[in-house]
Design a protein around this motif. Sequence first.
Motif, mmCIF file in Angstrom:
data_model
loop_
_atom_site.group_PDB
_atom_site.id
_atom_site.type_symbol
_atom_site.label_atom_id
_atom_site.label_comp_id
_atom_site.label_asym_id
_atom_site.label_seq_id
_atom_site.Cartn_x
_atom_site.Cartn_y
_atom_site.Cartn_z
ATOM 1 N N ILE A 50 0.822 -1.212 0.000
ATOM 2 C CA ILE A 50 0.000 0.000 0.000
ATOM 3 C C ILE A 50 0.860 1.268 0.000
ATOM 4 O O ILE A 50 0.510 2.248 -0.649
ATOM 5 N N THR A 51 1.999 1.235 0.681
ATOM 6 C CA THR A 51 2.850 2.429 0.683
ATOM 7 C C THR A 51 3.481 2.653 -0.685
ATOM 8 O O THR A 51 3.690 3.793 -1.092
ATOM 9 N N GLU A 52 3.762 1.559 -1.411
ATOM 10 C CA GLU A 52 4.286 1.686 -2.775
ATOM 11 C C GLU A 52 3.238 2.292 -3.697
ATOM 12 O O GLU A 52 3.543 3.137 -4.534
ATOM 13 N N VAL A 53 1.994 1.857 -3.533
ATOM 14 C CA VAL A 53 0.889 2.382 -4.350
ATOM 15 C C VAL A 53 0.741 3.870 -4.094
ATOM 16 O O VAL A 53 0.636 4.676 -5.022
ATOM 17 N N GLU A 54 0.760 4.224 -2.818
ATOM 18 C CA GLU A 54 0.613 5.624 -2.436
ATOM 19 C C GLU A 54 1.748 6.465 -3.020
ATOM 20 O O GLU A 54 1.513 7.516 -3.615
ATOM 21 N N THR A 55 2.979 6.000 -2.876
ATOM 22 C CA THR A 55 4.140 6.717 -3.404
ATOM 23 C C THR A 55 4.047 6.867 -4.916
ATOM 24 O O THR A 55 4.285 7.946 -5.470
ATOM 25 N N GLU A 56 3.669 5.773 -5.585
ATOM 26 C CA GLU A 56 3.544 5.785 -7.046
ATOM 27 C C GLU A 56 2.483 6.789 -7.495
ATOM 28 O O GLU A 56 2.712 7.579 -8.414
ATOM 29 N N LYS A 57 1.328 6.775 -6.842
ATOM 30 C CA LYS A 57 0.229 7.667 -7.238
ATOM 31 C C LYS A 57 0.576 9.119 -6.941
ATOM 32 O O LYS A 57 0.265 10.001 -7.738
ATOM 33 N N PHE A 58 1.216 9.384 -5.810
ATOM 34 C CA PHE A 58 1.611 10.756 -5.510
ATOM 35 C C PHE A 58 2.642 11.238 -6.522
ATOM 36 O O PHE A 58 2.631 12.391 -6.927
ATOM 37 N N GLY A 59 3.537 10.336 -6.954
ATOM 38 C CA GLY A 59 4.511 10.686 -7.996
ATOM 39 C C GLY A 59 3.813 11.041 -9.292
ATOM 40 O O GLY A 59 4.181 12.018 -9.964
ATOM 41 N N GLU A 60 2.795 10.259 -9.656
ATOM 42 C CA GLU A 60 2.037 10.548 -10.876
ATOM 43 C C GLU A 60 1.315 11.883 -10.763
ATOM 44 O O GLU A 60 1.264 12.659 -11.728
ATOM 45 N N ILE A 61 0.776 12.171 -9.590
ATOM 46 C CA ILE A 61 0.086 13.443 -9.373
ATOM 47 C C ILE A 61 1.070 14.601 -9.517
ATOM 48 O O ILE A 61 0.758 15.614 -10.140
ATOM 49 N N GLU A 62 2.263 14.452 -8.949
ATOM 50 C CA GLU A 62 3.281 15.504 -9.067
ATOM 51 C C GLU A 62 3.659 15.742 -10.520
ATOM 52 O O GLU A 62 3.840 16.883 -10.942
ATOM 53 N N GLU A 63 3.775 14.660 -11.312
ATOM 54 C CA GLU A 63 4.090 14.805 -12.733
ATOM 55 C C GLU A 63 2.989 15.572 -13.460
ATOM 56 O O GLU A 63 3.271 16.464 -14.268
ATOM 57 N N VAL A 64 1.749 15.229 -13.182
ATOM 58 C CA VAL A 64 0.614 15.910 -13.819
ATOM 59 C C VAL A 64 0.598 17.384 -13.415
ATOM 60 O O VAL A 64 0.404 18.263 -14.257
ATOM 61 N N LEU A 65 0.831 17.654 -12.133
ATOM 62 C CA LEU A 65 0.850 19.043 -11.666
ATOM 63 C C LEU A 65 1.973 19.828 -12.338
ATOM 64 O O LEU A 65 1.784 20.990 -12.715
ATOM 65 N N SER A 66 3.121 19.205 -12.511
ATOM 66 C CA SER A 66 4.244 19.858 -13.182
ATOM 67 C C SER A 66 3.891 20.172 -14.630
ATOM 68 O O SER A 66 4.148 21.278 -15.121
ATOM 69 N N THR A 67 3.275 19.207 -15.313
ATOM 70 C CA THR A 67 2.861 19.411 -16.702
ATOM 71 C C THR A 67 1.829 20.525 -16.790
ATOM 72 O O THR A 67 1.895 21.373 -17.689
ATOM 73 N N LEU A 68 0.885 20.531 -15.852
ATOM 74 C CA LEU A 68 -0.134 21.585 -15.842
ATOM 75 C C LEU A 68 0.499 22.959 -15.619
ATOM 76 O O LEU A 68 0.087 23.943 -16.244
ATOM 77 N N GLN A 69 1.484 23.026 -14.747
ATOM 78 C CA GLN A 69 2.170 24.300 -14.504
ATOM 79 C C GLN A 69 2.874 24.780 -15.768
ATOM 80 O O GLN A 69 2.832 25.963 -16.101
ATOM 81 N N GLU A 70 3.518 23.855 -16.479
ATOM 82 C CA GLU A 70 4.184 24.213 -17.743
ATOM 83 C C GLU A 70 3.175 24.739 -18.749
ATOM 84 O O GLU A 70 3.418 25.754 -19.416
ATOM 85 N N LYS A 71 2.030 24.061 -18.862
ATOM 86 C CA LYS A 71 0.974 24.493 -19.790
ATOM 87 C C LYS A 71 0.426 25.853 -19.386
ATOM 88 O O LYS A 71 0.152 26.700 -20.238
ATOM 89 N N LYS A 72 0.279 26.064 -18.089
ATOM 90 C CA LYS A 72 -0.208 27.359 -17.602
ATOM 91 C C LYS A 72 0.774 28.456 -17.990
ATOM 92 O O LYS A 72 0.371 29.535 -18.449
ATOM 93 N N ASN A 73 2.066 28.192 -17.804
ATOM 94 C CA ASN A 73 3.088 29.177 -18.172
ATOM 95 C C ASN A 73 3.058 29.477 -19.668
ATOM 96 O O ASN A 73 3.181 30.624 -20.081
ATOM 97 N N GLU A 74 2.885 28.420 -20.483
ATOM 98 C CA GLU A 74 2.783 28.607 -21.931
ATOM 99 C C GLU A 74 1.581 29.467 -22.282
ATOM 100 O O GLU A 74 1.674 30.378 -23.115
ATOM 101 N N MET A 75 0.443 29.176 -21.665
ATOM 102 C CA MET A 75 -0.784 29.931 -21.938
ATOM 103 C C MET A 75 -0.639 31.386 -21.493
ATOM 104 O O MET A 75 -1.109 32.292 -22.186
ATOM 105 N N THR A 76 0.020 31.613 -20.375
ATOM 106 C CA THR A 76 0.245 32.980 -19.899
ATOM 107 C C THR A 76 1.109 33.739 -20.899
ATOM 108 O O THR A 76 0.831 34.905 -21.214
ATOM 109 N N SER A 77 2.121 33.074 -21.425
ATOM 110 C CA SER A 77 2.991 33.690 -22.428
ATOM 111 C C SER A 77 2.211 34.005 -23.706
ATOM 112 O O SER A 77 2.361 35.075 -24.288
ATOM 113 N N ILE A 78 1.386 33.059 -24.136
ATOM 114 C CA ILE A 78 0.575 33.271 -25.344
ATOM 115 C C ILE A 78 -0.397 34.424 -25.138
ATOM 116 O O ILE A 78 -0.560 35.272 -26.022
#
Length: 175
Positions: free
Chosen positions: A120-148
């Motif tokens: 269960i701790t591996e699942v939790e770590t894996e899912k939180f890692g995936e969430i962090e990746e998605v949040l990072s991608t969203l931040q990049e997209k937000k920055n791109e949109m702000t620039s546009i």
Amino acid sequence: MKIEQMMEGMQESEIRRSETEPISIPNADCIKHACCHEGCETTATLYCEQDGEFFCNVHSQEDHKTVKRKRHSLVDAKDYREKLQCQVHLKPVDGLCTQCDVFICSKCYIQHSRHPLQDITEVETEKFGEIEEVLSTLQEKKNEMTSILASIELEKETFRKTRNKCSKTSMQACR
């Protein structure tokens, strides 16, 4: 009891882990939960164990006014992960059977012993890692949109100035 402890004594060939199969984790492992009421955008603060739903403070009070529902157990939404129980034995979960896509307790282990399992701790770590990746991608997209958007605003201003200049020039030419 942890998955590792349950697997002691098994042969290595019996222990399989699957990293290629997608694993869907219910809302319990999310950082924040939304209130279950349609249209309510408030972050849930409570989880009703009997209803299996997340509630904001307002809707929790509204929905649990009746005598029957007043007895429901409401726990802090952040603590729900700790309250996650096996649906069969009502014991705390220790792992995830990735083949059946269900959380399992130590008693369920026997039934799933030949399936790929994940602690269960591996699942939790894996899912939180995936969430962090998605949040990072969203931040990049937000920055791109702000620039546009900034670029569009600059182009609009340039267009206004050019239009005003043309307007003045045409008015002067008509005189």
